[in-house]
Design an enzyme around this catalytic site. Structure first.
Site, PDB file in Angstrom:
ATOM      1  N   ARG A 197       0.848  -1.205   0.000  1.00 20.91           N
ATOM      2  CA  ARG A 197       0.000   0.000   0.000  1.00 20.91           C
ATOM      3  C   ARG A 197       0.881   1.252   0.000  1.00 20.91           C
ATOM      4  NH1 ARG A 197      -1.864   1.650   4.608  1.00 20.91           N
ATOM      5  NH2 ARG A 197      -2.616  -0.352   5.343  1.00 20.91           N
ATOM      6  N   TYR A 254     -14.118  17.307 -17.013  1.00 16.92           N
ATOM      7  CA  TYR A 254     -14.576  15.924 -17.027  1.00 16.92           C
ATOM      8  C   TYR A 254     -15.762  15.800 -16.048  1.00 16.92           C
ATOM      9  CZ  TYR A 254     -14.551  10.917 -16.259  1.00 16.92           C
ATOM     10  OH  TYR A 254     -14.921   9.603 -16.159  1.00 16.92           O
ATOM     11  N   ASP A 271      -5.392  19.193 -15.093  1.00 13.34           N
ATOM     12  CA  ASP A 271      -5.670  17.836 -15.566  1.00 13.34           C
ATOM     13  C   ASP A 271      -5.200  17.788 -17.024  1.00 13.34           C
ATOM     14  OD1 ASP A 271      -6.805  15.524 -16.650  1.00 13.34           O
ATOM     15  OD2 ASP A 271      -8.586  15.627 -15.397  1.00 13.34           O
TER      16      ASP A 271
HETATM   17  C1  LIG Z   1     -11.367   9.898 -17.674  1.00 14.84           C
HETATM   18  C2  LIG Z   1     -10.963  11.176 -17.107  1.00 14.84           C
HETATM   19  C3  LIG Z   1     -10.831  11.348 -15.728  1.00 14.84           C
HETATM   20  C4  LIG Z   1     -11.151  10.242 -14.756  1.00 14.84           C
HETATM   21  O1  LIG Z   1     -10.275   9.169 -14.867  1.00 14.84           O
HETATM   22  P1  LIG Z   1     -10.663   7.637 -14.569  1.00 14.84           P
HETATM   23  O2  LIG Z   1      -9.393   6.918 -14.839  1.00 14.84           O
HETATM   24  O3  LIG Z   1     -11.786   7.265 -15.487  1.00 14.84           O
HETATM   25  O4  LIG Z   1     -11.089   7.565 -13.145  1.00 14.84           O
HETATM   26  C5  LIG Z   1     -10.390  12.573 -15.273  1.00 14.84           C
HETATM   27  N1  LIG Z   1     -10.113  13.595 -16.119  1.00 14.84           N
HETATM   28  C6  LIG Z   1     -10.248  13.457 -17.440  1.00 14.84           C
HETATM   29  C7  LIG Z   1      -9.923  14.619 -18.327  1.00 14.84           C
HETATM   30  C8  LIG Z   1     -10.668  12.262 -17.989  1.00 14.84           C
HETATM   31  O5  LIG Z   1     -10.818  12.143 -19.311  1.00 14.84           O
END
Ligand SMILES: *Cc1c(COP(=O)(O)O)cnc(C)c1O
Length: 382
Positions: free
Chosen positions: A50, A102, A173
């Site tokens: 972990r 997202y 992101d």
């Molecule tokens: C898919 C996505 C997420 C979430 O990721 P997961 O791996 O599906 O949990 C977050 N930000 C963006 C821009 C995404 O496309």
């Protein structure tokens, strides 16, 4: 050795490459939960998976080197990574986030983080005056660029200057561009997020998430969180992402080339009323995207004449699946209104332009002639 990007995709930082006594080329999957200690007070560097596992550590090193961060942490999904980042904040804190994120991030903020006493201003960071929304208790700005699904381009340098002036964290992101096309640390970001499920993994076969930072202090706080909440990436999944990353540059180039060809095709289809892609010259985001990224990516959104046509396309493609997710070898088509963005309040969805005539496409690496032919028959059979 200071390597180029494609070399780092394969070897990480070179010096970290695990040359164990077997000479294994593929990094081993350390499928173990725990590790024997040599003696009391001593550790091999690994105590319990972990906290850390060698395979996870390797994928973390590779991702950190690709983004140019000092540390990366691998989580079981992108949402697990974003959930961990929200643990940096406490009740009473306020964050500014882009309104066109997202859908899962917005669901987390509005339903989980709000419950924990954190408040948000969801604004259009590509056009609104961000400073107007900064309050006494504002702690961070959270953006994606291009945004999902409307492909608005946010000027990372500009937002970073505002964040620095007010002592706020800038969280980016970077899933849509991947570090191959865009490196937010060079533009002033403090934390970079990835859904590793998408371009990094690249094969639509596993979930993963990353938090990358260039600050020792943030890295220490995140390391405490990953070991405490227990959402680290499993060894086998870490290995799948390591393998996916090896071909990241090739896949990014091919998918972008396919996306550009699909954009040209859609622009000439009479039943397609609008195409959103940052690589279209003369659009609002084009120049900014060009100034902060080395490509335009392989995500595109388009609007068709009617809702009925949109629904017809989704059930009529023969090759392209109607499926959530993006960034993989397979081209995928989705319907943000009822799928990825179903939990975004309707008035926000409409304000952002996500109508029931909008489809989002993630270009894969197939033969583009086949993709275009498939879209053409789906549109023209209506
Ligand atoms: C898919 C996505 C997420 C979430 O990721 P997961 O791996 O599906 O949990 C977050 N930000 C963006 C821009 C995404 O496309």
């Amino acid at each position: 050795m200071d390597c180029g990007f494609a070399t780092k995709c394969i070897y990480g930082n070179g010096k970290d490459y695990d040359k164990d006594k077997t000479g294994t080329i593929s990094f081993p999957i350390y499928q173990t939960a725990t590790y024997a200690h040599p003696a009391v007070g001593q550790s091999t560097g690994f105590d319990y998976s972990r906290l850390q596992n060698p395979t996870r550590e390797q994928v973390e090193k590779v991702v950190a080197s690709l983004e140019g961060g000092i540390d990366a942490l691998a989580f079981s999904s992108g949402m697990a990574a974003i959930t961990a980042v929200m643990e940096l904040f406490k009740p009473g804190d306020h964050l500014i986030t882009d309104a066109d994120l997202y859908g899962g991030s917005i669901r987390l903020f509005d339903n989980v983080s709000e419950k924990n006493g954190i408040t948000f201003s969801h604004i259009d960071c590509s056009s609104e005056d961000i400073e107007r929304y900064i309050r006494e208790n504002t702690k961070a700005i959270f953006i994606e660029t291009p945004t999902n699904p409307m492909m608005n381009v946010v000027d990372i340098r500009k937002v970073s200057a505002i964040a620095k002036k007010h002592g706020l964290l800038l969280i980016v992101d970077n899933t849509f561009m991947s570090p191959y096309f865009q490196k937010p640390f060079t533009l002033g970001a403090d934390i970079v997020i990835h859904s590793g499920t998408k371009f990094l993994g690249g094969h639509n076969d596993t979930l993963a998430g990353f938090l990358v930072t260039n600050s020792e202090e943030i890295s220490e706080r995140l390391r405490f969180l990953i070991k405490t909440v227990g959402s680290g990436l499993a060894p086998f999944d870490s290995w799948l992402i390591l393998r996916g990353i090896k071909t990241l540059p090739l896949r990014m180039e091919k998918a972008q080339e396919n996306a550009k060809a699909i954009v040209s095709f859609l622009q000439n289809e009479p039943k397609v009323t609008k195409v959103y892609y940052p690589g279209i010259e003369g659009t609002k985001g084009y120049e900014i995207c060009k100034s902060q990224a080395s490509g335009f990516g392989s995500m595109l959104t388009f609007e068709v004449e009617s809702k009925e046509l949109a629904l017809h396309i989704l059930k009529s493609t023969m090759l392209i699946p109607f499926a959530e997710s993006l960034g993989g070898t397979e081209t995928l088509l989705t319907y943000p209104t009822t799928q990825t963005h179903a939990d975004v309040p309707e008035e926000v969805r409409i304000k952002n332009g996500i109508t029931d005539r909008v489809l989002r496409l993630s270009a894969g690496i197939e033969d583009v002639a086949d993709l275009i032919q498939d879209l053409k028959q789906a549109i023209e059979s209506f």
